[in-house]
Design an enzyme around this catalytic site. Structure first.
Site, PDB file in Angstrom:
ATOM      1  N   HIS A   8      40.515   4.404 -10.678  1.00  0.00           N
ATOM      2  CA  HIS A   8      40.492   2.945 -10.808  1.00  0.00           C
ATOM      3  C   HIS A   8      40.150   2.265  -9.492  1.00  0.00           C
ATOM      4  CE1 HIS A   8      44.268   2.468  -8.616  1.00  0.00           C
ATOM      5  NE2 HIS A   8      44.709   3.524  -9.298  1.00  0.00           N
ATOM      6  N   GLU A  81      49.048   7.301 -14.845  1.00  0.00           N
ATOM      7  CA  GLU A  81      49.429   7.948 -13.592  1.00  0.00           C
ATOM      8  C   GLU A  81      50.800   8.606 -13.726  1.00  0.00           C
ATOM      9  OE1 GLU A  81      48.815   9.629 -11.161  1.00  0.00           O
ATOM     10  OE2 GLU A  81      48.172   8.261  -9.576  1.00  0.00           O
TER      11      GLU A  81
END
Length: 189
Positions: A8, A81
């Site tokens: 990201h 994550e």
């Protein structure tokens, strides 16, 4: 079949050195700009779909790219994550002040490596192993992608952390994944 793995774009917490984990942090301006630059770079290839974590920083990165590439985004919570437990939102200095130099040895509710591996393997089995004729992009997070890269091609010397909006490219050759580009951010320069 091609596979592109993307970390990201950057967030304020990245710049501050704060553990993000499963916290829902948005991209900062640099992160939005980086996602746009990477999308422009990826327009040179044909991509069929983007799978992404549903956490805001990955979601925003994927949506910026999908709009430019005119492809579908599919959200998958298995691409989140590693959960950071009590360390989320803290810097290294704050962790040492709160829990001492050996904070990594304490049970602070951090998701186990085994749990993250189980998620990546389930995703791989369901999504990648069955999509033989698709070119797939995955937008996710540094620790999860590092584990996935090591699992796909054991010849890759994995460094952590991956850079924000970095691009790692794999091809499926002779029934195995081969990495041809790792942690590349040339689109940012």
């Amino acid at each position: 079949m091609k596979l592109g793995l993307i970390r990201h774009g950057s967030t304020a917490w990245n710049r501050e050195g704060r553990a993000q984990g499963s916290s829902n942090i948005p991209l900062d301006k640099e992160g939005v700009d980086g996602a746009r630059l990477l999308a422009d770079r990826l327009c040179q290839d044909n991509w069929d779909v983007i799978y992404t974590s549903d956490l805001m920083r990955a979601k925003q990165t994927a949506e910026i790219m999908a709009e430019r590439l005119q492809i579908k985004v599919i959200f998958d919570t298995r691409l989140r994550e590693t959960g950071g437990g009590m360390i989320e939102g803290t810097t290294e200095r704050e962790r040492i002040a709160r829990w001492g130099e050996d904070w990594r040895e304490l049970d602070l509710g951090i998701e186990s490596v085994e749990s993250v591996k189980a998620r990546t393997q389930a995703f791989r089995s369901e999504r990648l192993d069955k999509a033989i004729h698709q070119n797939i992009l995955i937008v996710s997070h540094g620790a999860l992608l590092t584990m996935l890269i090591a699992e796909l091609d054991r010849q890759v010397s994995v460094e952590h952390p991956l850079k924000n909006t970095s691009f790692t490219n794999f091809s499926f050759i002779d029934n195995s994944w081969k990495c041809s580009l790792y942690n590349c951010t040339t689109h940012l320069t």
